[in-house]
Design an enzyme around this catalytic site. Structure first.
Site, PDB file in Angstrom:
ATOM      1  N   TRP A  25      33.755  33.226  25.567  1.00 62.04           N
ATOM      2  CA  TRP A  25      33.857  32.446  26.806  1.00 62.04           C
ATOM      3  C   TRP A  25      33.334  31.032  26.603  1.00 62.04           C
ATOM      4  O   TRP A  25      32.423  30.788  25.808  1.00 62.04           O
ATOM      5  CB  TRP A  25      33.051  33.120  27.914  1.00 62.04           C
ATOM      6  N   TRP A  36      38.417  41.878  39.160  1.00 59.95           N
ATOM      7  CA  TRP A  36      38.205  40.820  38.173  1.00 59.95           C
ATOM      8  C   TRP A  36      38.367  41.360  36.756  1.00 59.95           C
ATOM      9  O   TRP A  36      38.958  40.689  35.899  1.00 59.95           O
ATOM     10  CB  TRP A  36      36.826  40.185  38.368  1.00 59.95           C
ATOM     11  N   GLU A  85      47.756  51.128  48.035  1.00 57.15           N
ATOM     12  CA  GLU A  85      46.793  50.022  48.048  1.00 57.15           C
ATOM     13  C   GLU A  85      45.441  50.477  48.597  1.00 57.15           C
ATOM     14  O   GLU A  85      44.383  50.083  48.090  1.00 57.15           O
ATOM     15  CB  GLU A  85      47.336  48.858  48.875  1.00 57.15           C
ATOM     16  N   ASN A  95      46.311  38.312  48.318  1.00 58.72           N
ATOM     17  CA  ASN A  95      46.125  39.093  47.103  1.00 58.72           C
ATOM     18  C   ASN A  95      46.892  38.543  45.904  1.00 58.72           C
ATOM     19  O   ASN A  95      46.370  38.484  44.789  1.00 58.72           O
ATOM     20  CB  ASN A  95      46.528  40.547  47.343  1.00 58.72           C
ATOM     21  N   TRP A 144      34.678  36.038  33.444  1.00 59.58           N
ATOM     22  CA  TRP A 144      35.102  36.611  34.723  1.00 59.58           C
ATOM     23  C   TRP A 144      33.938  36.815  35.680  1.00 59.58           C
ATOM     24  O   TRP A 144      34.120  36.797  36.913  1.00 59.58           O
ATOM     25  CB  TRP A 144      35.830  37.940  34.512  1.00 59.58           C
ATOM     26  N   TRP A 166      43.851  52.286  45.793  1.00 67.02           N
ATOM     27  CA  TRP A 166      43.298  51.434  44.728  1.00 67.02           C
ATOM     28  C   TRP A 166      41.843  51.101  45.045  1.00 67.02           C
ATOM     29  O   TRP A 166      40.983  51.083  44.160  1.00 67.02           O
ATOM     30  CB  TRP A 166      44.118  50.162  44.566  1.00 67.02           C
TER      31      TRP A 166
END
Length: 485
Positions: free
Chosen positions: A307, A383, A276, A342, A360, A279
């Protein structure tokens, strides 16, 4: 002749331990001018929650410097101009700093270094934010990794942990240099003060305490418990501390590895936590190499996504009034505390992008303003991961069902009941989908849908089909691969 001082320019490295710029400055054996410059002209201005955090973190840094006989000099405005002014006031001839690696900041640092060099001032930059500099981890073709797992393997094989340092015990700083009053920056919200629910301790000590709590309790069951938002202590809550550089990522990794060696957690649990942290590293490296992802999709075909413009639904999402309890709980937690679990972040992001078919970038902008851990690289990368448009992203057809997600990860309803208290009397069976409860159950719980709690602003199956139809216009994919998580 007085000894010339050196400038220690703090940015997002607000700590004294494990701070390479500080350590190199101290090696000069000269007076040090610690300075923080509030310059929001060259990059995206901070969000409101970040400004709240910065205010508290600077106060903590000032206290830590005072304990070592020093002080923090505050300046506001164009960073180069402020550095040049400070150099003119003190005759400093060297600037030490830890580099920022976001594209605008990286280029800005280089421009400042070149300008100072022209003035006869040396500017020395170090890596105090990441496990290794972007560009140090490349694939066999010499290109940046676009998939996380091979990046992780290469990162852990390449990056070498530096020795941990505590910084100098005493820091000599001239007392005559003028500094702004931090209160004059008005970083803390007023009229109203919406931060009263922020349960954080910004600063290096707060970061160390958070890591110690997590290592002693949450790490041992991290891989499983991290997905359950109502399990206190299951998450490290280190993200804002890492963003502001109040703790080195190497410190977090080494503590996790040591815990595994000491038998306080399994090696697999430590590895999951390290993944993590990595990441975050992956996100930083991607943004450095592909700066366009702040504005456009990493996978360009997704820029054609149709969108919807729906201000009413966007407002309902922001306010936690969508009618889906897990989504609303997450958005209310975010507004109240400046943070969101999360697992819930994935659900609320998926809801905005796929249930509402809203760009987004609208969600990324809201998170940027409201998260205390708002980090440019991580925010954009995460995102785009949910939107299916990023590097190594979750496919767009993976559409989280907020009802089943709530039933699976908040089975006792503790999270929803905390953040959506109007539903607290509703039995578990209907808590994640109150509109399915019989009329008598709603009556006994004191709930009138549409009055006490909103009806769903969109129906799940219809939204799912609409999202998959939109995906087909972009990629030609059918809906037979849809994920009903």
């Amino acid at each position: 002749m007085a000894t010339k001082p050196v400038i220690l320019w703090f940015r997002r490295d607000l700590r004294l331990h494990d701070n390479p710029a500080l350590n190199h400055a101290a090696e000069m054996g000269r007076p040090i001018l610690p300075v923080y410059i509030l310059d929001e002209h060259f990059e995206r201005p901070m969000g409101a929650a970040s400004r709240w955090w910065l205010d508290k973190s600077l106060r903590a840094l000032e206290a830590a410097l005072q304990d070592r006989g020093s002080r923090l000099i505050l300046r506001k405005g164009n960073a180069l101009n402020q550095l040049q002014a400070l150099i003119g006031e003190t005759d400093a001839d060297t600037v030490f700093m830890n580099r920022l690696f976001e594209p605008e900041a990286f280029e800005h640092d280089a421009e400042i270094a070149h300008a100072l060099k022209a003035d006869g001032v040396e500017c020395l930059g170090f890596n105090g934010a990441l496990l290794c500099r972007p560009g140090a981890v490349l694939n066999g073709s010499g290109q940046p990794y676009k998939v996380f797992t091979p990046f992780l393997r290469a990162l852990l094989a390449t990056a070498e942990a530096p020795a941990h340092t505590t910084g100098p015990r005493q820091i000599q700083t001239p007392k005559t240099v003028q500094s702004d009053d931090l209160d004059s920056w008005k970083l803390h919200p007023r009229r109203p003060d919406w931060s009263k629910g922020f349960d954080w301790t910004p600063g290096e000590d707060g970061a160390s305490q958070a890591l110690s709590r997590f290592i002693s309790s949450g790490l041992k069951t991290y891989a499983k418990d991290r997905d359950f938002p109502d399990r206190q202590g299951a998450n490290s809550r280190l993200s804002p501390h890492l963003h502001w550089g109040e703790i080195s990522p190497w410190r977090a990794i080494d503590r996790a590895r040591q815990a595994a060696k000491d038998g306080k957690a399994s090696e697999s649990e430590a590895d999951k936590f390290i993944a993590e942290i990595s990441w975050r590293e992956f996100s930083a490296h991607l943004l450095h190499h592909f700066p366009y992802i702040t504005e456009r999709a990493f996978r360009p075909e997704y820029d054609a996504m149709p969108w919807r413009k729906d201000d009413a639904s966007l407002k309902a999402w922001r306010q936690g009034r969508t009618g889906y309890p897990l989504v609303d709980a997450g958005m209310r937690q975010l507004w109240t505390t400046g943070w969101m679990h999360n697992r819930v972040r994935m659900v609320v992001s998926s809801f905005l992008i796929k249930h509402l078919l809203i760009d987004w970038r609208e969600g990324e902008a809201w998170f940027w303003d409201t998260l205390v851990d708002a980090d440019r690289a991580s925010n954009v990368q995460n995102w785009q991961w949910v939107a299916g448009s990023g590097a190594d992203a979750s496919p767009f057809f993976r559409i989280f069902n907020p009802i089943t997600q709530g039933e699976k990860f908040d089975p006792d309803g503790g999270y929803v009941r905390r953040w959506v208290p109007e539903l607290r009397r509703l039995p578990d069976r209907w808590l994640q989908s109150p509109w399915t409860a019989p009329a008598e159950v709603l009556r006994d719980a004191g709930i009138v849908l549409g009055r006490d709690y909103p009806k769903p602003i969109v129906e799940h199956e219809k939204a799912r089909h609409r999202a998959l139809a939109a995906l087909k216009t972009v990629s030609g994919r059918g809906d037979d691969h849809s994920d009903r998580d």
